[in-house]
Design a protein around this motif. Structure first.
Motif, PDB file in Angstrom:
ATOM      1  N   ASP A 156     102.806  21.157  59.153  1.00  0.00           N
ATOM      2  CA  ASP A 156     102.788  19.889  58.419  1.00  0.00           C
ATOM      3  C   ASP A 156     103.569  20.008  57.116  1.00  0.00           C
ATOM      4  N   TRP A 170     106.770  17.905  56.047  1.00  0.00           N
ATOM      5  CA  TRP A 170     106.647  17.079  54.839  1.00  0.00           C
ATOM      6  C   TRP A 170     107.784  17.341  53.858  1.00  0.00           C
ATOM      7  N   ASP A 189     111.082  15.945  55.114  1.00  0.00           N
ATOM      8  CA  ASP A 189     111.105  14.481  55.006  1.00  0.00           C
ATOM      9  C   ASP A 189     111.290  14.046  53.555  1.00  0.00           C
ATOM     10  N   ARG A 190     110.590  14.722  52.648  1.00  0.00           N
ATOM     11  CA  ARG A 190     110.743  14.374  51.232  1.00  0.00           C
ATOM     12  C   ARG A 190     112.168  14.659  50.760  1.00  0.00           C
ATOM     13  N   THR A 232     110.120   9.679  59.374  1.00  0.00           N
ATOM     14  CA  THR A 232     109.212  10.399  58.485  1.00  0.00           C
ATOM     15  C   THR A 232     107.844  10.574  59.151  1.00  0.00           C
ATOM     16  N   GLU A 257     104.438  10.507  58.858  1.00  0.00           N
ATOM     17  CA  GLU A 257     103.455   9.983  57.910  1.00  0.00           C
ATOM     18  C   GLU A 257     102.144  10.773  57.954  1.00  0.00           C
ATOM     19  N   ALA A 267     101.778  14.039  58.625  1.00  0.00           N
ATOM     20  CA  ALA A 267     101.971  15.288  57.876  1.00  0.00           C
ATOM     21  C   ALA A 267     101.982  15.019  56.377  1.00  0.00           C
ATOM     22  N   ALA A 268     102.642  13.930  55.972  1.00  0.00           N
ATOM     23  CA  ALA A 268     102.702  13.591  54.543  1.00  0.00           C
ATOM     24  C   ALA A 268     101.306  13.323  54.003  1.00  0.00           C
ATOM     25  N   ILE A 302      99.297  16.689  53.741  1.00  0.00           N
ATOM     26  CA  ILE A 302      99.739  17.535  52.623  1.00  0.00           C
ATOM     27  C   ILE A 302      99.329  16.909  51.300  1.00  0.00           C
ATOM     28  N   SER A 303      99.389  15.577  51.216  1.00  0.00           N
ATOM     29  CA  SER A 303      98.963  14.905  49.989  1.00  0.00           C
ATOM     30  C   SER A 303      97.477  15.138  49.749  1.00  0.00           C
TER      31      SER A 303
END
Length: 926
Positions: free
Chosen positions: A654, A658, A661-662, A771, A773, A775-776, A779-780
């Motif tokens: 993940d 992430w 993608d960022r 993206t 989402e 995984a984002a 991680i967030s």
């Protein structure tokens, strides 16, 4: 531009042969085993030890020299030419940083990029310096030499001292093509000046006339508006009575701060509707001090009947407003001062006096007649001073050469209105139109010896001949050339096309004109930019076969985009000046922090058209950022990171997905910002992504995913992802921070130079994938959870290095795959037998709430922790008391600026929260 694998040769967009290295996965896998490429980096980042050699290496390799015969699309910028006398100041540094940002990015995007450098001969500034030097070394003035002999002296000075700013440009990393460097007095530019002068003269747009100009009595020449600086001066306001001294007989009273100019008075003006003076309009009064002049009372709408007595004296030859009124009313215009500022041609006892002495003597003479009707009083008013010599400017009627600008100004306005040239930011368009739509004829002659001599010859029988560059001077006795030289701005107005070879047909002119963008400060929008637009569009009408035509057959413009940045100011927003002692030498910052830190600080603060406050703290922060990049890259290399083909996304964690993608989101947004000249936003975004998300957060994650010993597929994948994202970040930052990115990128990739590496695309990040989402979100949430755990541990007095057993309840959230990451970064171990939860917290995440129980029984020294907390509580209470006193002080609240008061309120709130937090913690430690 295409880059091949394995160190093979490739041809870049500027026609150069280069070599880069991109490893395939098999090569990369072999390299990971037992290899430490961090050895390619020094122990620490010390920019001052490497920047000079790096820059000279770029120049020697020809990386900044484009091929005009290249098939690559052209992109060109001309450097706003600094004065040959000059040194780099912060305004220059900002200008150069932004231009280099643009040009380096375009070079990486595969364009044949030309950034053409050069210097302006700076007529007044250079001649003044040389005259001062000759006075000091030889005790001679300009007039002690023949004209050609003096000019030779100036060339000698230029050759000896004129290269300072070029060396400073190298120090900050300007990627200019030094092989194409120009000078406004070189042979090619001299030919261009003579050509356009004759074209304008033949078209009836250059003429000679007696007009009012800014005159410098010390330099003995006309000067341009930009060479006049206004200062508040404490003078005296003198009220003079004209006409009869008997109150019952016709008379008028006027007030002036320059009583000596009354020697040239020819009229007194009143408003036509002012009933007090209607019976006096048309009458004439004798001049109090001159028998050869009378003063006519005239009516003019310019006069403000509410100001003073409602009557003003008119001296047409020594005041711009009076000159305009004198022209409207066909008044005589006697000049009462010579070129040195001494009273002359009046036939009075005052002839030969300086302006200052005459001011006293004339006032005394008027007082003797009883014409000083009010007590003389101090009066502060704004007075124009010569920027070069410091004395007050004298508006003076003088025979000068002028350009009729009306038609050219109209073409310049149309070019912007019709979109041929776009101004960034658009908010400055009205200022541009204010100037070009109401432009006055331009005085182009200067009474100097250093410069382009006006190509006009006068014959013995009043003949006047204008010569072009290929014409020979008239033969025979009695022919003389006009002694004046052209305003420096005349030659610099040709800069975008004269530097490319115009009026000759050259490969450079064909390839690189019109230029793409002009970058400069908004304060010379009129003095330089508008004049380039005028001469560019005029030359386009004269030689369309050389310069081409614009859209729909309109005249070609010199640049497509005009980017106007603000002025550099000190931290308090004040203009930098010697008198305030608040100037910053950019070379000091290069020495103390490195060129990258200077550049990043300037670019990070550069919003279109907005002034930039600047302080050394910002430079130190930028230096720390360069160090952060260095340390992160060194860590990556020590842990086997490198650039190779990305694994399939389903093989990545993940965190890997992430960060890729960022990186893609940042890349896209940076491109949008830079395309719109939003340098501050682009660099601010890169700063926070590189520091917060990559160097801090993902590097921390990578430490948990890259194995300490042995190999794993996941570890190799993370090494590749880390290398790829660093590669992208370094390339995105290269236009702003060229030196540190060059060193780091070469070590990371094995490539020859980042200067011509390709600008990042989606293929370098997530391959254009949608993206992830999920995984984002994971991680967030993991980030927030780890942050809260670390804060909670700190509040509990647990040392960062102390492992603490903990029970994590992930039942309500999708974070099972992140548990190892959370435990590693929060230093929390699995519960063992005897686990006794002594502390607990709940963390609300995007998916739900996580409950965490910790056993801190063996991790906290209660006595020591209480002592520390009591000390912190005393400090917080003291802050609370001090802020309370200020906020309860009505005198303070009434006088302090609102932002100061608001800052105190914020401090009070923080202190209150600290008192409550620490008190609660002490209670828990009973």
């Amino acid at each position: 531009m295409h880059f091949t694998n394995g160190g093979k040769s490739a041809v870049d967009g500027q026609g150069r042969i280069i070599r880069v290295t991109e490893r395939n996965s098999e090569q990369y896998d072999k390299q990971l085993v037992g290899t430490n490429r961090a050895d390619a980096l020094p122990k620490s980042w010390e920019p001052q030890t490497v920047e000079k050699d790096i820059y000279e290496g770029w120049v020697e390799a020809g990386l900044f020299t484009p091929d005009a015969a290249s098939d690559a699309p052209a992109f060109s910028i001309v450097l706003p030419p600094p004065n040959v006398t000059g040194q780099l100041h912060m305004g220059h540094a900002l200008d150069h940083t932004l231009i280099d940002n643009i040009i380096r990015r375009k070079r990486m995007q595969g364009y044949a990029t030309l950034w053409l450098p050069g210097a302006d001969h700076a007529g007044i500034a250079t001649q003044t310096k040389v005259e001062a030097r000759l006075q000091e070394t030889e005790g001679k003035k300009r007039w002690d030499y023949e004209r050609e002999e003096f000019i030779d002296k100036v060339w000698e000075w230029k050759d000896e001292y004129g290269g300072t700013i070029q060396n400073q440009m190298r120090a900050i990393g300007d990627s200019v093509d030094w092989s194409r460097e120009r000078f406004t007095l070189d042979d090619g530019l001299s030919r261009a000046v003579q050509t356009i002068f004759k074209q304008l003269y033949d078209a009836g747009l250059i003429y000679r006339a007696n007009r009012l100009v800014n005159w410098s009595p010390v330099l003995e020449t006309a000067v341009s508006d930009i060479e006049v600086v206004y200062k508040d001066v404490e003078g005296e306001l003198v009220s003079i009575r004209y006409g009869s001294l008997n109150d019952d007989e016709p008379h008028l009273i006027v007030a002036t701060t320059r009583v000596e100019t009354m020697l040239g008075d020819v009229a007194i003006a009143v408003h036509p509707d002012d009933e007090r003076y209607q019976d006096l309009v048309g009458k004439e009064f004798p001049h109090p001090l001159r028998d050869d002049l009378t003063l006519k009372v005239i009516a003019d709408d310019y006069v403000d009947p509410e100001f003073g007595t409602g009557a003003v004296k008119i001296t047409p030859a020594h005041d711009p407003n009076d000159y305009a009124m004198g022209t409207r009313h066909d008044l005589d215009m006697p000049t009462v001062m010579d070129k040195t500022g001494h009273i002359a041609n009046t036939g009075t006892e005052f002839d030969g006096l300086t302006r200052e002495d005459a001011r006293v003597k004339v006032r005394e003479a008027l007082a003797e007649q009883g014409r000083i009707v009010k007590e003389i009083r101090p009066y502060v008013h704004s007075v124009g001073h010569s920027e070069r010599s410091g004395e007050p400017i004298e508006p003076r009627l003088s025979l000068q050469w002028f350009v009729d600008v009306k038609k050219m100004a109209e073409m310049s306005g149309d070019a912007v209105r019709k979109g041929d040239t776009t101004i960034h930011p658009t908010s400055l368009e009205p200022r541009y139109f204010d100037w070009v739509d109401d432009m006055h004829d331009w005085c182009i002659s200067r009474q100097l010896w250093w410069g382009h001599r006006i190509p006009i010859w006068y014959g013995p029988n009043d003949e006047v001949v204008c010569l072009g560059p290929d014409d020979t001077p008239p033969e025979g006795e009695g022919w003389t050339q006009d002694p004046d030289v052209l305003d420096t701005w005349f030659s610099s107005a040709l800069w975008p096309f004269s530097t490319l070879g115009w009026p000759e047909k050259t490969p450079d002119l064909e390839k690189f004109y019109p230029t793409n963008v002009l970058v400069t400060a908004y304060d010379i929008l009129f003095f330089w930019v508008a004049r380039m637009m005028m001469f560019g569009t005029f030359a386009g009408t004269q030689t369309p076969e050389l310069l081409g035509k614009g859209p729909e057959g309109r005249p070609q413009i010199p640049f497509h985009d005009l980017y106007l940045h603000g002025l550099v100011r000190d931290e308090q927003g004040r203009k930098m000046s010697k008198s305030l002692g608040n100037g910053i030498d950019p070379m000091d910052w290069v020495r103390d922090y490195g060129a990258d830190a200077l550049r990043f600080t300037l670019a990070r603060g550069a919003n279109p058209g907005v002034d930039l406050p600047l302080g050394s703290d910002a430079a130190a922060a930028s230096r720390n950022f360069a160090t952060k990049l260095f340390n992160a890259t060194k860590f990556a290399l020590m842990n086997g990171a490198g650039v190779a083909e990305l694994p399939n996304r389903d093989e990545l964690t993940d965190a890997d997905r992430w960060i890729l993608d960022r990186a893609e989101e940042v890349r896209v947004q940076v491109d949008k910002y830079l395309d719109d000249y939003q340098f501050a936003k682009a660099n601010e975004l890169l700063y926070h992504f590189a520091w917060d998300e990559l160097c801090d957060w993902y590097v921390e994650i990578a430490k948990t995913q890259i194995p300490r010993e042995g190999e794993s597929a996941q570890g190799r994948n993370t090494q590749i992802v880390l290398g790829r994202v660093l590669d992208v970040v370094l390339r995105l930052l290269h236009p702003t921070m060229p030196f540190v990115t060059e060193v780091l990128w070469k070590a990371l990739t094995g490539g020859e130079t980042i200067v011509v590496a390709p600008w990042p695309t989606a293929a370098d990040t997530n391959g254009g994938a949608t993206t992830d989402e999920v995984a984002a979100r994971r991680i967030s949430d993991a980030d927030k959870l780890i942050t809260e755990l670390r804060r909670f541990r700190a509040d509990q007095g647990v040392k960062p290095s102390q492992k603490v057993p903990g029970r994590l309840d992930f039942a309500a959230v999708d974070l099972a795959d992140q548990e190892e990451l959370v435990r590693n970064l929060a230093n929390t171990t699995e519960p063992e037998e005897g686990f006794n939860a002594s502390a607990a917290l709940e963390v609300r995440l995007s998916q739900g709430t996580v409950t965490i129980e910790l056993d801190t029984s063996g991790a906290v020294d209660v006595a020591a922790e209480r002592k520390r907390l009591e000390k912190d509580l005393a400090k917080a209470n003291k802050e609370l008391e001090q802020t309370g006193k200020k906020l309860n002080n009505e005198n303070f609240l009434s006088k302090a600026p609102e932002q100061v008061v608001e800052k105190i309120r914020t401090r009070q709130q923080v202190a209150q929260e600290e008192v409550e937090r620490i008190s609660a913690r002490l209670e828990a430690l009973q």
